[in-house]
Design a protein around this motif. Structure first.
Motif, PDB file in Angstrom:
ATOM      1  N   GLY A 105       0.821  -1.200   0.000  1.00  0.00           N
ATOM      2  CA  GLY A 105       0.000   0.000   0.000  1.00  0.00           C
ATOM      3  C   GLY A 105       0.855   1.248   0.000  1.00  0.00           C
ATOM      4  N   ASP A 106       0.226   2.379   0.289  1.00  0.00           N
ATOM      5  CA  ASP A 106       0.908   3.677   0.247  1.00  0.00           C
ATOM      6  C   ASP A 106       1.131   4.221   1.649  1.00  0.00           C
ATOM      7  OD1 ASP A 106       0.637   3.536  -2.554  1.00  0.00           O
ATOM      8  OD2 ASP A 106      -1.337   4.497  -2.464  1.00  0.00           O
ATOM      9  N   ASP A 107       2.250   4.918   1.810  1.00  0.00           N
ATOM     10  CA  ASP A 107       2.594   5.575   3.071  1.00  0.00           C
ATOM     11  C   ASP A 107       3.221   6.914   2.727  1.00  0.00           C
ATOM     12  OD1 ASP A 107       4.058   6.448   5.423  1.00  0.00           O
ATOM     13  OD2 ASP A 107       3.844   4.427   6.232  1.00  0.00           O
ATOM     14  N   ILE A 108       2.662   7.997   3.245  1.00  0.00           N
ATOM     15  CA  ILE A 108       3.137   9.339   2.908  1.00  0.00           C
ATOM     16  C   ILE A 108       4.640   9.484   3.121  1.00  0.00           C
ATOM     17  CG2 ILE A 108       2.981  11.794   3.524  1.00  0.00           C
ATOM     18  CD1 ILE A 108       0.065  11.306   4.305  1.00  0.00           C
ATOM     19  N   ASP A 109       5.143   8.885   4.211  1.00  0.00           N
ATOM     20  CA  ASP A 109       6.560   9.040   4.556  1.00  0.00           C
ATOM     21  C   ASP A 109       7.476   8.160   3.711  1.00  0.00           C
ATOM     22  OD1 ASP A 109       6.042  10.948   6.456  1.00  0.00           O
ATOM     23  OD2 ASP A 109       5.996   9.547   8.134  1.00  0.00           O
ATOM     24  N   LEU A 110       6.911   7.266   2.916  1.00  0.00           N
ATOM     25  CA  LEU A 110       7.720   6.379   2.069  1.00  0.00           C
ATOM     26  C   LEU A 110       7.431   6.632   0.586  1.00  0.00           C
ATOM     27  CD1 LEU A 110       7.435   3.002   4.040  1.00  0.00           C
ATOM     28  CD2 LEU A 110       9.340   4.625   4.051  1.00  0.00           C
ATOM     29  N   GLU A 111       7.251   7.900   0.243  1.00  0.00           N
ATOM     30  CA  GLU A 111       7.017   8.284  -1.147  1.00  0.00           C
ATOM     31  C   GLU A 111       8.084   9.290  -1.581  1.00  0.00           C
ATOM     32  OE1 GLU A 111       3.054   9.801  -1.413  1.00  0.00           O
ATOM     33  OE2 GLU A 111       2.108   7.871  -1.013  1.00  0.00           O
ATOM     34  N   PRO A 112       8.828   8.957  -2.649  1.00  0.00           N
ATOM     35  CA  PRO A 112       8.820   7.685  -3.380  1.00  0.00           C
ATOM     36  C   PRO A 112       9.392   6.561  -2.529  1.00  0.00           C
ATOM     37  CG  PRO A 112      10.641   9.049  -4.112  1.00  0.00           C
ATOM     38  CD  PRO A 112       9.841   9.906  -3.171  1.00  0.00           C
ATOM     39  N   ILE A 113       9.151   5.302  -2.932  1.00  0.00           N
ATOM     40  CA  ILE A 113       9.598   4.160  -2.150  1.00  0.00           C
ATOM     41  C   ILE A 113      11.123   4.191  -2.026  1.00  0.00           C
ATOM     42  CG2 ILE A 113       9.688   1.649  -1.995  1.00  0.00           C
ATOM     43  CD1 ILE A 113       6.916   2.715  -1.619  1.00  0.00           C
ATOM     44  N   PRO A 114      11.664   4.249  -0.798  1.00  0.00           N
ATOM     45  CA  PRO A 114      13.128   4.240  -0.632  1.00  0.00           C
ATOM     46  C   PRO A 114      13.702   2.861  -0.947  1.00  0.00           C
ATOM     47  CG  PRO A 114      12.040   4.181   1.500  1.00  0.00           C
ATOM     48  CD  PRO A 114      10.954   4.364   0.487  1.00  0.00           C
ATOM     49  N   ASN A 115      15.004   2.813  -1.217  1.00  0.00           N
ATOM     50  CA  ASN A 115      15.599   1.543  -1.632  1.00  0.00           C
ATOM     51  C   ASN A 115      15.657   0.497  -0.518  1.00  0.00           C
ATOM     52  OD1 ASN A 115      17.578   2.807  -0.137  1.00  0.00           O
ATOM     53  ND2 ASN A 115      19.105   2.852  -1.769  1.00  0.00           N
ATOM     54  N   PHE A 116      15.448   0.897   0.737  1.00  0.00           N
ATOM     55  CA  PHE A 116      15.469  -0.083   1.824  1.00  0.00           C
ATOM     56  C   PHE A 116      14.091  -0.694   2.090  1.00  0.00           C
ATOM     57  CE2 PHE A 116      14.997   4.115   3.869  1.00  0.00           C
ATOM     58  CZ  PHE A 116      13.808   3.933   4.553  1.00  0.00           C
ATOM     59  N   ALA A 117      13.099  -0.356   1.275  1.00  0.00           N
ATOM     60  CA  ALA A 117      11.745  -0.898   1.434  1.00  0.00           C
ATOM     61  C   ALA A 117      11.400  -1.767   0.225  1.00  0.00           C
ATOM     62  CB  ALA A 117      10.728   0.225   1.585  1.00  0.00           C
ATOM     63  N   PHE A 118      11.001  -3.002   0.484  1.00  0.00           N
ATOM     64  CA  PHE A 118      10.574  -3.950  -0.554  1.00  0.00           C
ATOM     65  C   PHE A 118       9.056  -3.865  -0.641  1.00  0.00           C
ATOM     66  CE2 PHE A 118       9.339  -8.240  -2.016  1.00  0.00           C
ATOM     67  CZ  PHE A 118      10.182  -8.402  -3.113  1.00  0.00           C
ATOM     68  N   HIS A 119       8.553  -3.307  -1.737  1.00  0.00           N
ATOM     69  CA  HIS A 119       7.124  -3.033  -1.868  1.00  0.00           C
ATOM     70  C   HIS A 119       6.426  -4.187  -2.565  1.00  0.00           C
ATOM     71  CE1 HIS A 119       3.404  -1.024  -3.238  1.00  0.00           C
ATOM     72  NE2 HIS A 119       3.574  -0.279  -2.157  1.00  0.00           N
ATOM     73  N   VAL A 120       5.368  -4.708  -1.938  1.00  0.00           N
ATOM     74  CA  VAL A 120       4.583  -5.789  -2.529  1.00  0.00           C
ATOM     75  C   VAL A 120       3.179  -5.283  -2.817  1.00  0.00           C
ATOM     76  CG1 VAL A 120       5.924  -7.573  -1.356  1.00  0.00           C
ATOM     77  CG2 VAL A 120       3.835  -6.721  -0.285  1.00  0.00           C
ATOM     78  N   SER A 121       2.458  -6.009  -3.658  1.00  0.00           N
ATOM     79  CA  SER A 121       1.111  -5.611  -4.056  1.00  0.00           C
ATOM     80  C   SER A 121       0.169  -5.612  -2.860  1.00  0.00           C
ATOM     81  CB  SER A 121       0.585  -6.572  -5.124  1.00  0.00           C
ATOM     82  OG  SER A 121       0.584  -7.899  -4.621  1.00  0.00           O
ATOM     83  N   ASN A 122      -0.851  -4.768  -2.924  1.00  0.00           N
ATOM     84  CA  ASN A 122      -1.849  -4.682  -1.856  1.00  0.00           C
ATOM     85  C   ASN A 122      -3.023  -5.611  -2.191  1.00  0.00           C
ATOM     86  OD1 ASN A 122      -3.121  -3.746   0.497  1.00  0.00           O
ATOM     87  ND2 ASN A 122      -4.144  -2.087  -0.587  1.00  0.00           N
ATOM     88  N   ASP A 123      -2.712  -6.912  -2.180  1.00  0.00           N
ATOM     89  CA  ASP A 123      -3.728  -7.930  -2.480  1.00  0.00           C
ATOM     90  C   ASP A 123      -3.262  -9.259  -1.879  1.00  0.00           C
ATOM     91  OD1 ASP A 123      -1.836  -9.061  -4.302  1.00  0.00           O
ATOM     92  OD2 ASP A 123      -2.563  -7.755  -5.893  1.00  0.00           O
ATOM     93  N   ASP A 124      -3.938 -10.340  -2.241  1.00  0.00           N
ATOM     94  CA  ASP A 124      -3.694 -11.635  -1.609  1.00  0.00           C
ATOM     95  C   ASP A 124      -2.464 -12.378  -2.121  1.00  0.00           C
ATOM     96  OD1 ASP A 124      -5.325 -12.303   0.525  1.00  0.00           O
ATOM     97  OD2 ASP A 124      -7.042 -12.781  -0.744  1.00  0.00           O
ATOM     98  N   ARG A 125      -1.767 -11.849  -3.110  1.00  0.00           N
ATOM     99  CA  ARG A 125      -0.648 -12.588  -3.664  1.00  0.00           C
ATOM    100  C   ARG A 125       0.448 -12.834  -2.618  1.00  0.00           C
ATOM    101  NH1 ARG A 125       0.332  -9.172  -9.111  1.00  0.00           N
ATOM    102  NH2 ARG A 125      -0.860  -7.630  -7.896  1.00  0.00           N
ATOM    103  N   PRO A 126       1.006 -14.049  -2.587  1.00  0.00           N
ATOM    104  CA  PRO A 126       2.062 -14.355  -1.610  1.00  0.00           C
ATOM    105  C   PRO A 126       3.300 -13.490  -1.844  1.00  0.00           C
ATOM    106  CG  PRO A 126       1.190 -16.365  -2.616  1.00  0.00           C
ATOM    107  CD  PRO A 126       0.644 -15.216  -3.411  1.00  0.00           C
ATOM    108  N   VAL A 127       4.055 -13.269  -0.786  1.00  0.00           N
ATOM    109  CA  VAL A 127       5.333 -12.563  -0.909  1.00  0.00           C
ATOM    110  C   VAL A 127       6.315 -13.483  -1.628  1.00  0.00           C
ATOM    111  CG1 VAL A 127       7.260 -11.557   0.356  1.00  0.00           C
ATOM    112  CG2 VAL A 127       4.914 -11.219   1.174  1.00  0.00           C
ATOM    113  N   ASP A 128       6.966 -12.970  -2.643  1.00  0.00           N
ATOM    114  CA  ASP A 128       7.932 -13.751  -3.415  1.00  0.00           C
ATOM    115  C   ASP A 128       9.269 -13.757  -2.668  1.00  0.00           C
ATOM    116  OD1 ASP A 128       9.847 -14.677  -5.286  1.00  0.00           O
ATOM    117  OD2 ASP A 128       8.605 -14.026  -6.965  1.00  0.00           O
ATOM    118  N   ILE A 129       9.563 -14.848  -2.001  1.00  0.00           N
ATOM    119  CA  ILE A 129      10.764 -14.922  -1.176  1.00  0.00           C
ATOM    120  C   ILE A 129      12.021 -14.934  -2.036  1.00  0.00           C
ATOM    121  CG2 ILE A 129      11.975 -16.225   0.609  1.00  0.00           C
ATOM    122  CD1 ILE A 129       9.380 -14.906   1.565  1.00  0.00           C
ATOM    123  N   HIS A 130      11.977 -15.573  -3.221  1.00  0.00           N
ATOM    124  CA  HIS A 130      13.114 -15.518  -4.146  1.00  0.00           C
ATOM    125  C   HIS A 130      13.487 -14.070  -4.430  1.00  0.00           C
ATOM    126  CE1 HIS A 130      13.662 -19.722  -5.341  1.00  0.00           C
ATOM    127  NE2 HIS A 130      12.355 -19.859  -5.388  1.00  0.00           N
TER     128      HIS A 130
END
Length: 361
Positions: free
Chosen positions: A297-322
């Motif tokens: 999802g979105d976070d005001i303090d993380l816009e644009p997404i910093p390189n230390f944050a791994f952004h995943v979709s805001n839905d049911d898809r599993p986190v891709d561990i690879h």
């Protein structure tokens, strides 16, 4: 600050059950004091006696500014708030979750009866709009519906959450994949909207498809409605030996787990509450401790997404561990380190930049 103002921050919840929330309020009060105010943290237990004591103390308050952390019984205090306004008090309500989402949260609570859910929904839906009218300022951390903002829209200030960054210890371990093991950590009062099942399914998929010699461990610190289902899921998915349920841990007890963890897991199930944006306190703690993290999802303090944050979709898809492992291994080459992440927290997430909105302009 030209004039010293007295501030009292009132809340109604069990501080021992929600230490993260209590600490955030305490951080706010400390920061107000450090900025020249005379502020107090007035927390009361969520019992009928605690509610009566809170009402009495509100009526007796000598503070210039009174801050209320939102609680569902708020409409019962409408006439108290009207009286305080007549007495010249500046009233602020701190609403951590949009009220339209609170209604959805009631439905997702597994330990609450149908009657209790219905009663809470009636109180919030029917009486809340009127009870907001006496407040001078309404602080919110995500967009509110038109229904609950009707008549008070000009009083709403949209903020991102903040913490007193200096109170959080930087983690011991730097960004380095040691012993070919990636350690994940989630700290929460765990509910379905934290989306930790997405991590469990991701770990299961990784184990089945694994062609790399990197082990994964997942520590979950906290109790909550969803723990039982997560334990069952880890057994069902065949990854119980990789998932460690730590139960409730105090702030100090958590230090040793932050020290060994590589990546923090923030809230990954906002969509389950019908939300796209939020301002998670735990996200801020991970960053304050110098920890890379997984966000959704979105976070005001993380816009644009910093390189230390791994952004995943805001839905049911599993986190891709690879993908998560590949991303983490690249951080060192990008000169990302724990000190730099912590400095980001000081610059963007510290309460020093936010508490002015709790005071009159």
């Amino acid at each position: 600050m030209s004039k010293i103002r007295s501030v009292e921050y009132f809340s109604l919840f069990e501080a021992g059950k929600y230490p993260g929330i209590f600490r955030k309020i305490d951080d706010t009060v400390r920061t107000l004091n450090n900025s020249g105010c005379e502020a107090k943290n007035r927390n009361f237990p969520a019992t009928s006696r605690g509610f009566r004591e809170l009402a009495r103390e509100l009526l007796k308050s000598k503070a210039d500014v009174i801050v209320i952390r939102n609680f569902f019984q708020l409409p019962l205090l409408l006439f108290v708030f009207l009286y305080l306004r007549l007495m010249g008090k500046y009233l602020v309500i701190d609403i951590p979750t949009p009220l339209t989402v609170v209604l959805r949260e009631f439905e997702l609570r597994e330990n609450m009866s149908w009657m209790a859910i219905s009663a809470r929904k009636i109180i919030v839906s029917i009486f809340y709009p009127l009870s907001l009218l006496p407040f001078n300022r309404i602080i919110q951390y995500a967009g509110e519906s038109g229904y609950f903002s009707f008549g008070v829209k000009n009083k709403i200030k949209l903020l991102s959450n903040g913490i007193e960054v200096a109170r959080y210890k930087i983690k011991r371990k730097d960004i380095l994949l040691e012993s070919k093991c990636l350690t994940l950590l989630a700290v929460a009062k765990v509910s379905s909207w934290h989306g930790l099942d997405r991590v469990l399914v991701g770990i299961s998929n990784y184990v089945v498809e694994n062609s790399r010699d990197v082990a994964v461990k997942f520590y979950i610190a906290g109790d909550g409605d969803a723990i039982k289902e997560l334990k069952s899921a880890s057994e069902r998915l065949g990854i119980a030996e990789k998932v460690f349920f730590l139960g409730f841990k105090s702030h100090d007890d958590l230090d040793s787990f932050f020290d060994i963890a590589d990546i923090g897991i923030s809230t990954l199930g906002l969509y389950r509450k019908g939300m796209q944006s939020a301002s998670s306190l735990k996200t801020r703690e991970y960053v304050a401790r110098g920890m890379p993290l997984v966000v959704s999802g979105d976070d005001i303090d993380l816009e644009p997404i910093p390189n230390f944050a791994f952004h995943v979709s805001n839905d049911d898809r599993p986190v891709d561990i690879h993908e998560l492992i590949r991303w983490y291994e690249k951080l060192g080459a990008q000169n990302v380190n724990k000190e730099g992440i912590r400095n980001f927290a000081f610059e963007h997430m510290d309460l020093k930049t936010k508490v002015k909105w709790f005071l009159p302009s």
